[in-house]
Motif scaffolding. Structure first.
Motif, PDB file in Angstrom:
ATOM      1  N   ASP A 122       0.816  -1.219   0.000  1.00 33.65           N
ATOM      2  CA  ASP A 122       0.000   0.000   0.000  1.00 33.65           C
ATOM      3  C   ASP A 122       0.847   1.265   0.000  1.00 33.65           C
ATOM      4  N   SER A 123       2.155   1.133  -0.115  1.00 33.11           N
ATOM      5  CA  SER A 123       3.109   2.256  -0.188  1.00 33.11           C
ATOM      6  C   SER A 123       3.167   3.079   1.100  1.00 33.11           C
ATOM      7  N   GLN A 124       2.612   2.558   2.203  1.00 35.69           N
ATOM      8  CA  GLN A 124       2.574   3.321   3.446  1.00 35.69           C
ATOM      9  C   GLN A 124       3.777   3.049   4.343  1.00 35.69           C
ATOM     10  N   GLN A 125       4.468   1.947   4.120  1.00 37.60           N
ATOM     11  CA  GLN A 125       5.620   1.592   4.945  1.00 37.60           C
ATOM     12  C   GLN A 125       6.813   1.274   4.051  1.00 37.60           C
ATOM     13  N   LEU A 126       8.001   1.498   4.622  1.00 39.37           N
ATOM     14  CA  LEU A 126       9.249   1.178   3.935  1.00 39.37           C
ATOM     15  C   LEU A 126      10.099   0.327   4.860  1.00 39.37           C
ATOM     16  N   LEU A 127      10.559  -0.808   4.354  1.00 37.04           N
ATOM     17  CA  LEU A 127      11.395  -1.733   5.117  1.00 37.04           C
ATOM     18  C   LEU A 127      12.837  -1.580   4.656  1.00 37.04           C
ATOM     19  N   SER A 128      13.760  -1.524   5.605  1.00 37.80           N
ATOM     20  CA  SER A 128      15.172  -1.360   5.253  1.00 37.80           C
ATOM     21  C   SER A 128      16.035  -2.320   6.059  1.00 37.80           C
ATOM     22  N   GLY A 129      17.129  -2.782   5.452  1.00 37.93           N
ATOM     23  CA  GLY A 129      18.122  -3.607   6.123  1.00 37.93           C
ATOM     24  C   GLY A 129      19.471  -2.939   6.034  1.00 37.93           C
ATOM     25  N   SER A 130      20.345  -3.246   6.997  1.00 36.45           N
ATOM     26  CA  SER A 130      21.588  -2.488   7.069  1.00 36.45           C
ATOM     27  C   SER A 130      22.747  -3.339   7.564  1.00 36.45           C
ATOM     28  N   ARG A 169      14.594  -2.016   9.807  1.00 41.72           N
ATOM     29  CA  ARG A 169      13.665  -1.004  10.314  1.00 41.72           C
ATOM     30  C   ARG A 169      12.451  -0.925   9.413  1.00 41.72           C
ATOM     31  N   LEU A 170      11.296  -0.732  10.025  1.00 42.70           N
ATOM     32  CA  LEU A 170      10.046  -0.527   9.308  1.00 42.70           C
ATOM     33  C   LEU A 170       9.621   0.907   9.552  1.00 42.70           C
ATOM     34  N   TRP A 171       9.623   1.692   8.455  1.00 47.49           N
ATOM     35  CA  TRP A 171       9.400   3.139   8.537  1.00 47.49           C
ATOM     36  C   TRP A 171       7.966   3.481   8.163  1.00 47.49           C
ATOM     37  N   ASN A 172       7.438   4.495   8.810  1.00 50.66           N
ATOM     38  CA  ASN A 172       6.161   5.094   8.426  1.00 50.66           C
ATOM     39  C   ASN A 172       6.459   6.139   7.364  1.00 50.66           C
TER      40      ASN A 172
END
Length: 1290
Positions: free
Chosen positions: A692-700, A706-709
């Protein structure tokens, strides 16, 4: 009327069973041997004899080449099929419907007249590897015996699809018994609106009554053989629109053929049966496909063996095969069966009077030209010896007086033009002498005697009232003649080198010709014919150039000019420095064209495609540029390495993960950065948006996900628990689950709560990438352990584990879930067919030079994009694996590649701190394959992924030779840039090359320990010098040519006697790998430089070391030495950009700078006159004018601001620059793969200034606009202006 059998024709119905040329007796199998298929075994041994009277043979004439022509009989080569029918006294017992079917059977078997048939081989689908092939007939038998409903057979134009269909129908009718499934051959282009009531229309044409058709629909199964889906210009799913296999409708199995080139995105939707209810079998289970592959050399030989005995002829099979193998590139050309037939027809005439067959060049259009001449000549002789009535004889005299050949070509050309004008290119013409009496068709098929004689002499086929050319490509060939007719060149040898003599062909200024009336951009095959004409006939190029000039003053010539410049650009004609001011070329396709320093002021360039066009220093002032396309968008520049990227599914945002841990969000409408997420403490390895394009998941690298709003930019959840770098993160298709992976484990999390769900281990080691299946039920992982694992996302349990032989780096699912693509450290892409229970390996190919970093499917699964540490992004055709486009503008390794959700462009993230945006909606036309492949000496296509890194001109200056570590040595014409010769494969791994002073020998140093001497006259290796322990980096001839020096990684310089091949002196003294050697002008001295920055000077006669010196910064660069022409002074460069000229006392005690610049240099070279020097840099070349000799000693060194000209636009280092002897021209070789020739243009006003103009370029194309002038352009969008300015335009 009989017709020429295209693509290889079936045998006579009664071949000799003992004859090795009978392909009903034998069929090719995968290994080149032959076995009877089940269907053909049943047919061969189950034939029945006929009691219903003789069936007269069709009347034919077989020419000396074995082609069937209309008119007279040659019964020795043709026989009628024996048609099985019941005795006459039992005919009354047969139901009426069976009588009608037996009548149809007799008709179809009687009409079947073909002489040569090679059983085609096929692979199971376009994605399958090329070695996964088997007999097509076997695949069809499996389909007929199974539960499938539709089988799609794909193949290139001329691959033999129609021939196979007719042969299949013949076999099925031969084996037919009452009550069997009924074979029904349907020529789709001959049916009006085949998307509705297709079967009824065909049966009506076969004289079935309405009642019989109704009975067949209710009681019988039909085997539909639908031919020519592409030629009928269909887009509908015929199985669906005709309601086939639905309740109360026709019960059928449908086999349908189509040209591969005709299909686009989601092509299977046009053929796959649609499911009716939830309980029905899936559409995939009802659908099957196969792809006919080109002929192998064994199949070509088999074809020739069957072809030769058809007629008494002086050539044997061995003669044909020898010529096919000897004439350059011909064997590769005739892998297409239809072109093979044309080649066999024309070969005797082609080589007549020729001594050296290796100099003959045969192209596709030349085969068609020769065949048409031969066809018309045979028909002319037929008419001349036939007994004609007076009217026919008088008409023949008129045709002969007018020129029978020109009249025949004129008729066929006019018909082709009318077919395109009135039928949009649909090849089948339906003519009724009553209904069409006053239509355009009457001009070509009416009762007029002249029309009839020309029609019967033309390469047409007839079925009842339907007419068409022998092959679709024949229609396109004749249509191309409406633009340019080579018959005016009848005295010119088509297969000899073409002269520049002018021709009397009139200018293309008639507004009625095709060029002026319609855009040809939608007819790529026609453009291909015309491109070959341009290369053969210089006057045609001049005519097209004249049309372009005409458009300057004549607005009605705009369409013609757009066609003309498209043809010329596609043919490789260069417009460097051309005066194109005021031309009108709206909609032209200039992809890959060269327009260096072109004058385009005030031109109408509306909608022009400039993708990968070289427009350096072009003047576009006041040009109309509304809607112009450039194939890419402006790049986005970051402060440090871009390690990952992702588009939001709604297409509104692009996220960029950076080396420093930041994540920047861009608005895809304005390309402005609108958000910045800063919580990761190290490199962001992977990004994924929620559905739904509302969250962004990132790995590092910081071992966290992290799961971003996306709205607030805050972190919703931090996912801890990984013990190592988080390598890959993905969102499930539902958005309710996410997965993260480090080297040892995969962790599944609840996206709503952040809670851990499963930890998947299963002995996982060194994971590199993970991906959810599109249905979300499974997750797949790959890694350095060479394992592919598939897990159940509901239970966390492993479902499948596959062990393969490659370390995989990345993977992606196709959006339909049917395929997985993987990339490897071995530079290969592989496709896998994915089912619920197994992964089937499919096509695998080498895609890059270095490890593949990422792979992704386009939204419609039509394309695959891959990125690599070789700094490129490549676009591939999913079906065929063909390279569609290569994007080479990155200057650092590429970490990630992603398609935009609408599929219109690609984003790539690179170590060069940029995100680049590439348009892909312009990629329907493939790039010139010469950009990426070339023909090896034995005719094979060779991948040129490895760029050249050395070059030399011949002493005469006529040739330029280039070498590469992993590609063939190539010889270019120094004036035109045409490839004149490709050296044999065993001369790969070239590091250095040098010509002998007399130009008769070429020294080649390779990555091994051998130096080879190539004889230019005999084209063979004349001597091999072995003695070095490892690779050779530099070779040089003495001025007398008697000695060759070689420098190696083994830190030695060796001398070799070029006359005897004996080893000479070994010069030992360097402490590092030798990088450069050079003889003095008098031949007494050798200067050498090594990687430690040391320069040594040797006496040639004794091998004594006379002087040495060390430049400390040489340890960090490439050390080059060269003697300055005209003196005995050594010049050196050590990677720092400076050029030192050493004192001429042979002691290397002192030097002075002649060039001192801050730009690091890779290479330098003096012009032969000694007045100019070119320095090669990372992405540019600088040109310097040296002081005159009388001022040389007092002159200050030239500095950065003193260079005369700078050439920009390279995307990789320029590895080599060489001057053409006795000319102000030089060539550059770059790691990007380009080879370019340049000319220095001195100002004539005494200003002392000079400019550099491009002469020609070879290698991958790219958009270069440095120095282009945009002043006053009209309609150029702000985005494209931004792109231009990034490329150095002003």
């Amino acid at each position: 009327m009989s017709s020429l059998p295209p693509q290889g024709n079936p045998p006579p119905p009664h071949p000799d069973p003992a004859s090795p040329s009978s392909t009903e007796h034998l069929q090719l199998t995968n290994d080149g041997k032959r076995n009877l298929s089940q269907l053909e075994r049943q047919t061969k041994f189950g034939r029945r004899t006929s009691n219903i009277g003789d069936i007269s043979a069709a009347v034919h004439e077989v020419s000396s080449s074995g082609v069937t022509y209309p008119g007279t009989s040659t019964l020795s080569t043709l026989s009628s099929p024996i048609v099985s029918s019941p005795p006459l006294d039992h005919m009354q017992e047969i139901p009426t419907i069976e009588q009608a079917l037996l009548t149809l059977r007799t008709q179809r078997l009687t009409e079947y007249q073909q002489k040569v048939y090679i059983a085609p081989l096929a692979k199971p689908n376009p994605q399958a590897p090329d070695d996964n092939i088997s007999p097509l007939m076997g695949k069809v038998e499996e389909f007929l015996a199974g539960n499938g409903q539709v089988m799609l057979i794909l193949g290139d134009s001329g691959a033999g699809k129609s021939t196979f269909n007719r042969h299949l129908e013949y076999l099925l009718w031969q084996d037919y018994k009452a009550g069997d499934s009924i074979p029904l051959f349907i020529n789709l282009p001959a049916i009006d609106r085949p998307d509705k009531t297709l079967i009824a229309k065909q049966l009506t044409a076969f004289d079935f009554t309405e009642g019989q058709i109704c009975e067949l629909r209710q009681m019988r199964q039909l085997l539909l053989i639908c031919d020519g889906y592409d030629e009928s210009q269909l887009t509908a799913n015929l199985h669906t629109t005709n309601l086939l296999n639905q309740s109360g409708q026709w019960n059928v199995k449908m086999l349908i053929t189509c040209r591969t080139q005709y299909l686009g995105p989601d092509y299977r939707d046009r053929f796959m049966p649609k499911t009716i209810s939830h309980y029905d079998r899936t559409a995939k289970d009802l659908f099957q496909e196969a792809v006919i592959v080109p002929f192998s050399q064994e199949q070509i030989q088999d074809y020739v063996e069957q072809y030769v005995p058809l007629e008494p002829r002086t050539w044997r099979t061995e003669d044909y095969m020898d010529k096919l193998a000897t004439i350059p590139d011909l064997m590769d050309l005739v892998k297409n069966p239809f072109l093979l037939l044309l080649a066999l027809e024309t070969l005797p005439g082609v080589i007549k009077g020729k001594q050296d067959l290796s100099t003959i060049k045969v192209t596709r259009v030349q085969l068609y030209d020769t065949f048409v001449r031969h066809w018309l000549a045979v028909n002319k002789r037929r008419l001349e010896r036939n007994v004609l009535i007076k009217e026919e004889g008088d008409m023949l005299e008129l045709l002969l007086d007018a020129g029978f050949f020109s009249m025949g070509v004129g008729y066929a050309t006019g018909l082709a033009s009318a077919i395109f004008e009135h039928q949009g290119g649909n090849p089948v013409v339906q003519y009724d002498h009553v209904e069409d009496e006053k239509s355009w068709r009457a001009e070509f098929f009416g009762p007029d005697l002249e029309v009839r004689m020309l029609r019967e002499s033309s390469p047409l086929t007839r079925t009842g009232t339907q007419f068409q050319f022998l092959h679709r490509s024949m229609l396109e060939y004749f249509f191309s003649l409406t633009v340019f007719d080579p018959s005016n060149h009848k005295d010119q040898d088509d297969f000899a080198p073409q002269s520049d003599a002018s021709s009397s062909v009139p200018a293309l200024s008639d507004a009625n010709v095709t060029l002026f009336k319609r855009s040809l951009l939608t007819e790529p095959s026609v453009i291909l014919f015309l491109c070959e004409r341009v290369k053969q006939h210089s006057d045609f190029e001049k005519q097209l150039q004249a049309v372009i000039q005409q458009s300057k003053t004549d607005a009605t010539a705009a369409t013609a000019a757009a066609n003309a410049i498209t043809i010329l650009a596609r043919a490789g004609v260069r417009f460097n420095s051309a005066d194109l001011r005021g031309i009108r070329i709206p909609g032209a396709d200039l992809t890959g064209g060269q327009f260096d320093s072109a004058q385009l002021q005030d031109s109408d360039l509306t909608g022009v495609n400039f993708t990968k066009t070289w427009i350096r220093q072009a003047d576009l002032s006041r040009a109309g540029m509304n809607g112009t396309q450039f194939g890419e968008l402006p790049y986005l520049e970051e402060s440090n390495e871009v390690s990952s990227c992702a588009f939001s599914p709604d297409g509104e945002f692009l996220a960029a993960g950076l080396e420093n841990g930041d994540i920047n969000i861009y608005d895809t409408e304005t390309w402005e950065m609108i958000q910045e997420f800063q919580r990761h403490r190290d490199r962001v390895t992977s990004l994924a948006y929620s559905p739904d394009s509302q969250q962004l998941l990132s790995g590092s690298y910081d071992k966290r996900a992290r799961l971003w709003n996306c709205e607030t930019g805050s972190t919703d959840f931090i996912m801890k628990g990984h013990s190592d770098v988080v390598k890959s993160v993905v969102f499930s298709p539902t958005g309710q689950q996410v997965a993260t992976a480090d080297k040892k484990s995969i962790r599944l999390w609840d996206a709503r709560t952040g809670a851990a769900v499963f930890v998947l281990t299963d002995d996982i080691d060194k994971i590199t990438s993970i991906a959810y299946s599109p249905d979300g039920n499974t997750i797949t992982s790959i890694g350095e352990d060479k394992m592919i694992r598939i897990f159940d996302t509901l239970t966390g349990l492993p479902l499948m584990v596959f062990s393969k032989d490659e370390h995989h780096t990345c993977l992606a699912y196709s959006h339909d879930g049917r395929q997985i693509a993987t990339g490897s450290v071995l530079c290969r892409l592989q496709l896998w067919e994915a089912t619920a229970t197994i992964l089937e390996p499919g096509r695998k190919w080498k895609a890059h030079l270095y490890s593949i970093s990422d792979v992704t499917f386009s939204p419609d699964d039509r394309w695959i994009a891959s990125s690599s540490y070789d700094r490129t992004v490549k676009l591939w055709d999913t079906r065929s694996g063909a390279l569609i486009s290569s994007f080479i503008s990155h200057t650092g390794l590429v970490n990630c590649v992603r398609f935009a959700p609408n599929g219109s462009y690609i984003a790539s993230a690179s170590k060069d701190n940029t995100l680049r945006l590439w348009e892909v909606n312009l990629s329907d036309l493939k790039l010139d394959p010469q950009d990426y492949t070339t023909n090896s000496a034995d005719g094979r296509q060779v991948f040129l992924g490895s760029p050249p890194d050395c070059a030399t001109y011949s002493p005469s200056g006529r040739q330029l030779i280039t070498g590469s570590p992993h590609a063939p040595i190539r010889q270019f014409n120094a004036d035109s840039g045409d490839v004149e010769f490709v050296f044999p494969d065993h001369l790969y791994s070239t590091r250095c090359i040098a010509f002998s002073p007399d130009g008769l020998q070429l020294a080649i140093g390779d990555g091994g320990n051998v130096v080879k001497l190539w004889s230019v006259e005999s084209c063979t290796v004349s001597l091999k010098f072995c003695g070095h322990e490892i690779g050779v980096n530099s070779v040089a001839f003495s001025p007398c040519g008697d000695w060759l020096a070689s420098g190696s990684d083994d830190k030695t310089v060796r001398l070799w006697d070029t006359r005897s091949g004996a080893a000479g002196l070994v010069l030992i003294g360097h402490t590092g790998e030798i990088q450069s050697i050079h003889f003095s002008r008098d031949g007494h001295w050798i200067a050498s430089a090594c990687m430690e920055g040391k320069i040594l000077l040797w006496e040639v006669s004794t091998g004594e070391l006379k002087a040495d010196t060390t430049i400390s910064n040489g340890r960090y660069g490439w050390n080059i030495v060269a003697y300055n022409p005209g003196c005995l002074q050594v010049a050196s460069s050590h990677g720092d950009g400076d050029i030192r000229l050493w004192d001429d006392d042979q002691q290397l005690q002192g030097f002075r700078y002649i060039v001192k610049q801050y730009e690091e240099a890779c290479h330098f070279a003096f012009s032969t006159c000694g007045q100019w020097v070119a320095t090669a840099h990372y992405t540019s070349v600088r040109l310097w004018r040296l002081p005159s000799p009388d001022l040389d000693q007092q002159a200050l060194p030239l500095q950065d601001q003193d260079y005369v000209s700078e050439i920009e636009g390279f995307t990789r280092a320029v590895d080599c620059v060489v001057w053409r002897p006795n000319k102000l021209e030089f060539a550059t070789v770059s790691s990007e793969g380009s080879i370019r020739a340049w000319r220095v243009m001195e100002d004539t006003n005494g200003s002392g200034r000079a400019s550099v103009r491009l002469l020609w370029s070879s290698g991958p194309s790219l958009l270069v606009a440095s120095g282009a002038i945009l002043r006053g352009t009209v309609g150029l969008s702000s985005t494209n202006r931004w792109l231009f300015e990034q490329r150095g335009a002003k």
